[in-house]
Design an enzyme around this catalytic site. Sequence first.
Site, PDB file in Angstrom:
ATOM      1  N   TYR A  93     -10.647 -30.616  33.994  1.00  0.00           N
ATOM      2  CA  TYR A  93     -10.573 -31.765  34.215  1.00  0.00           C
ATOM      3  C   TYR A  93      -9.216 -32.440  33.558  1.00  0.00           C
ATOM      4  CZ  TYR A  93     -13.078 -36.231  34.232  1.00  0.00           C
ATOM      5  OH  TYR A  93     -13.695 -37.224  34.534  1.00  0.00           O
ATOM      6  N   GLY A  94      -8.357 -31.991  34.376  1.00  0.00           N
ATOM      7  CA  GLY A  94      -7.085 -32.845  33.883  1.00  0.00           C
ATOM      8  C   GLY A  94      -6.714 -33.930  34.948  1.00  0.00           C
ATOM      9  N   GLN A 100     -10.507 -36.810  41.291  1.00  0.00           N
ATOM     10  CA  GLN A 100     -11.368 -36.227  42.279  1.00  0.00           C
ATOM     11  C   GLN A 100     -12.852 -36.149  41.777  1.00  0.00           C
ATOM     12  OE1 GLN A 100     -10.107 -32.582  44.228  1.00  0.00           O
ATOM     13  NE2 GLN A 100      -8.022 -32.979  43.802  1.00  0.00           N
ATOM     14  N   GLY A 101     -13.164 -35.819  40.648  1.00  0.00           N
ATOM     15  CA  GLY A 101     -14.447 -35.768  40.088  1.00  0.00           C
ATOM     16  C   GLY A 101     -15.142 -37.143  40.072  1.00  0.00           C
ATOM     17  N   SER A 154      -5.129 -26.098  35.666  1.00  0.00           N
ATOM     18  CA  SER A 154      -3.713 -25.964  35.889  1.00  0.00           C
ATOM     19  C   SER A 154      -3.273 -24.539  36.476  1.00  0.00           C
ATOM     20  CB  SER A 154      -2.679 -26.136  34.653  1.00  0.00           C
ATOM     21  OG  SER A 154      -2.937 -24.818  33.985  1.00  0.00           O
ATOM     22  N   ASP A 155      -2.274 -24.606  37.559  1.00  0.00           N
ATOM     23  CA  ASP A 155      -1.994 -23.602  38.321  1.00  0.00           C
ATOM     24  C   ASP A 155      -1.754 -22.306  37.386  1.00  0.00           C
ATOM     25  OD1 ASP A 155      -2.074 -24.847  40.709  1.00  0.00           O
ATOM     26  OD2 ASP A 155      -0.208 -26.097  40.032  1.00  0.00           O
ATOM     27  N   HIS A 179      -3.906 -26.855  45.760  1.00  0.00           N
ATOM     28  CA  HIS A 179      -2.532 -26.409  46.017  1.00  0.00           C
ATOM     29  C   HIS A 179      -2.547 -25.198  46.495  1.00  0.00           C
ATOM     30  CE1 HIS A 179       1.621 -26.639  45.181  1.00  0.00           C
ATOM     31  NE2 HIS A 179       1.755 -26.363  43.594  1.00  0.00           N
TER      32      HIS A 179
HETATM   33  N1  NAP Z   1      -1.456 -33.501  38.916  1.00  0.00           N
HETATM   34  C1  NAP Z   1      -0.891 -33.698  40.298  1.00  0.00           C
HETATM   35  O1  NAP Z   1      -0.084 -34.619  40.610  1.00  0.00           O
HETATM   36  C2  NAP Z   1      -1.456 -32.749  41.393  1.00  0.00           C
HETATM   37  C3  NAP Z   1      -1.335 -33.492  42.685  1.00  0.00           C
HETATM   38  C4  NAP Z   1      -1.877 -32.507  43.550  1.00  0.00           C
HETATM   39  C5  NAP Z   1      -2.539 -31.191  43.291  1.00  0.00           C
HETATM   40  N2  NAP Z   1      -2.360 -30.789  42.072  1.00  0.00           N
HETATM   41  C6  NAP Z   1      -2.880 -29.403  41.644  1.00  0.00           C
HETATM   42  O2  NAP Z   1      -4.205 -29.702  41.177  1.00  0.00           O
HETATM   43  C7  NAP Z   1      -4.714 -28.618  40.403  1.00  0.00           C
HETATM   44  C8  NAP Z   1      -5.000 -29.183  38.953  1.00  0.00           C
HETATM   45  O3  NAP Z   1      -3.878 -29.872  38.667  1.00  0.00           O
HETATM   46  P1  NAP Z   1      -3.786 -30.903  37.373  1.00  0.00           P
HETATM   47  O4  NAP Z   1      -2.488 -31.595  37.477  1.00  0.00           O
HETATM   48  O5  NAP Z   1      -4.954 -31.675  37.550  1.00  0.00           O
HETATM   49  O6  NAP Z   1      -4.056 -29.701  36.142  1.00  0.00           O
HETATM   50  P2  NAP Z   1      -3.772 -30.111  34.776  1.00  0.00           P
HETATM   51  O7  NAP Z   1      -3.857 -31.740  34.309  1.00  0.00           O
HETATM   52  O8  NAP Z   1      -2.713 -29.458  34.247  1.00  0.00           O
HETATM   53  O9  NAP Z   1      -5.154 -29.756  34.199  1.00  0.00           O
HETATM   54  C9  NAP Z   1      -5.165 -28.620  33.169  1.00  0.00           C
HETATM   55  C10 NAP Z   1      -6.716 -28.342  33.233  1.00  0.00           C
HETATM   56  O10 NAP Z   1      -6.771 -26.865  33.011  1.00  0.00           O
HETATM   57  C11 NAP Z   1      -7.279 -26.670  31.718  1.00  0.00           C
HETATM   58  N3  NAP Z   1      -6.659 -25.221  31.344  1.00  0.00           N
HETATM   59  C12 NAP Z   1      -5.532 -25.115  31.143  1.00  0.00           C
HETATM   60  N4  NAP Z   1      -5.318 -23.915  30.535  1.00  0.00           N
HETATM   61  C13 NAP Z   1      -6.459 -23.406  30.498  1.00  0.00           C
HETATM   62  C14 NAP Z   1      -6.948 -22.271  30.089  1.00  0.00           C
HETATM   63  N5  NAP Z   1      -6.046 -21.131  29.628  1.00  0.00           N
HETATM   64  N6  NAP Z   1      -8.250 -21.744  30.206  1.00  0.00           N
HETATM   65  C15 NAP Z   1      -9.114 -22.679  30.624  1.00  0.00           C
HETATM   66  N7  NAP Z   1      -8.712 -23.874  31.005  1.00  0.00           N
HETATM   67  C16 NAP Z   1      -7.488 -24.054  30.919  1.00  0.00           C
HETATM   68  C17 NAP Z   1      -7.222 -27.724  30.871  1.00  0.00           C
HETATM   69  O11 NAP Z   1      -8.292 -27.720  29.957  1.00  0.00           O
HETATM   70  P3  NAP Z   1      -7.946 -28.035  28.521  1.00  0.00           P
HETATM   71  O12 NAP Z   1      -7.914 -29.604  28.056  1.00  0.00           O
HETATM   72  O13 NAP Z   1      -9.182 -27.410  27.879  1.00  0.00           O
HETATM   73  O14 NAP Z   1      -6.666 -27.199  28.011  1.00  0.00           O
HETATM   74  C18 NAP Z   1      -7.246 -28.954  31.760  1.00  0.00           C
HETATM   75  O15 NAP Z   1      -8.534 -29.079  32.226  1.00  0.00           O
HETATM   76  C19 NAP Z   1      -3.367 -27.705  40.369  1.00  0.00           C
HETATM   77  O16 NAP Z   1      -3.492 -26.709  41.475  1.00  0.00           O
HETATM   78  C20 NAP Z   1      -1.992 -28.551  40.814  1.00  0.00           C
HETATM   79  O17 NAP Z   1      -1.197 -27.913  41.367  1.00  0.00           O
HETATM   80  C21 NAP Z   1      -1.983 -31.369  41.144  1.00  0.00           C
END
Ligand code: NAP
Length: 405
Positions: A93-94, A100-101, A154-155, A179
């Site tokens: 839930y980043g 999206q959610g 996260s990736d 992604h």
């Molecule tokens: N951001 C963008 O602009 C964007 C655009 C298009 C596509 N995407 C893709 O969408 C996907 C999600 O991206 P995002 O940017 O939303 O990610 P993000 O903000 O970096 O989300 C991080 C999430 O991952 C969790 N997390 C991190 N380390 C963890 C671990 N070791 N174990 C369990 N949970 C962990 C975090 O939870 P905690 O809070 O508990 O750490 C958080 O819920 C990726 O594949 C990204 O490439 C992103």
Amino acid sequence: MSFVARSASQSIRAASRRAPRAVLKAARVPPQTASFSLLARTPAVHQSTSRGTRGIKTLDFAGTKEVVYERSDWPLARLQEYFKNDTLALIGYGSQGHGQGLNARDNGLNVIVGVRKDGESWKQAVEDGWIPGETLFPIEEAINRGTVIMNLLSDAAQSQTWPQIEPLITKGKTLYFSHGFSVVYKEDTKVVPPRDVDVILVAPKGSGRTVRTLFKEGRGINSSVAVFQDVTGKAKEKAIAIGVAIGSGYMYETTFEKEVYSDLYGERGVLMGAIQGLFLAQYQVLRKNGHTPSEAFNETVEEATQSLYPLIGEKGMDYMYNACSTTARRGALDWAPVFEKANVPVFEQLYESVKNGTETRKSLEFNGRSTYRDDLQKELDVINNQEIWRTGKVVRSLRPDHKPE
Ligand SMILES: NC(=O)c1ccc[n+]([C@@H]2O[C@H](COP(=O)([O-])OP(=O)(O)OC[C@H]3O[C@@H](n4cnc5c(N)ncnc54)[C@H](OP(=O)(O)O)[C@@H]3O)[C@@H](O)[C@H]2O)c1
């Protein structure tokens, strides 16, 4: 350089005085709207709708025909009917999980969230109205309850958690990503989806925050859509439907590989890396030549973001050139090829670095550290403390419509 910039600035100010209201209004419209309105307003030159398959349109993109899918082909009732037996389990839930959610939930679908208990995201999810034990669960439980597993960790986390997640992706479930990263770079990530599930992708072309704000404004983000594995024969349709559910306005087709190559390349390039590099380079030369921070910032960033780039977003580069003085136009026309020539080798190098996995390995190493949030913040603090961006804060505070940051 400064001559070109100054000329552009003067001409824009002059153009503003002369510009028809439509032009000035255009400058305030975010670029994201532009692509939609463009698509919506421009009659598709070679548009065909396949019989019996709603939502498929072949459009002519400057001579290349591409298939696109539009939200308008998925009215809410159809969407809800399509997913009536599904539970969308958002894992993570980043930025994207949030956007999206909430969009899918507002579209009336059955959505649950799975994140680490009591982590940052858990707190954020509770603030957003997800209820522990009802719609918010630890990751494993959410996957067990879900039929569509939306891996939005996260990736780096997708790779780290895969050994625990993989056995839970059982036959009949659908595995979704935003992604192509984890699946395409499997040598590094070790993410190999089970053979008996559909594996699909919808990649919004923007931050998760934008996914949400555009949806709330009744608009939609552009997304790409791809199928990696189609076990049911319905993977593509499902991907398109989810794309609509999460707030896409229109979707274009890609593959997992093309999505990840173009995405990593674009963000390192003009979307983020190159733009910071170019802004800094131009600003530094102005400063070395005795220009004040005010002048250097205005001629580099403020005029770009507040006046000229929105014009590009609205109606294209030629439109922006036309809105500027003849002096600015002449100089820009002469210098554009110089920048192109200087930068093509850098972009070639960047593409290769993406394709051969160098960028992926760096990202996995950095974002896989337990200290990744602090480490990132340190580097962002460096940017925040650069003179250009400190100057930017003062310049923004002087905007008549300024609201405290
Ligand atoms: N951001 C963008 O602009 C964007 C655009 C298009 C596509 N995407 C893709 O969408 C996907 C999600 O991206 P995002 O940017 O939303 O990610 P993000 O903000 O970096 O989300 C991080 C999430 O991952 C969790 N997390 C991190 N380390 C963890 C671990 N070791 N174990 C369990 N949970 C962990 C975090 O939870 P905690 O809070 O508990 O750490 C958080 O819920 C990726 O594949 C990204 O490439 C992103």
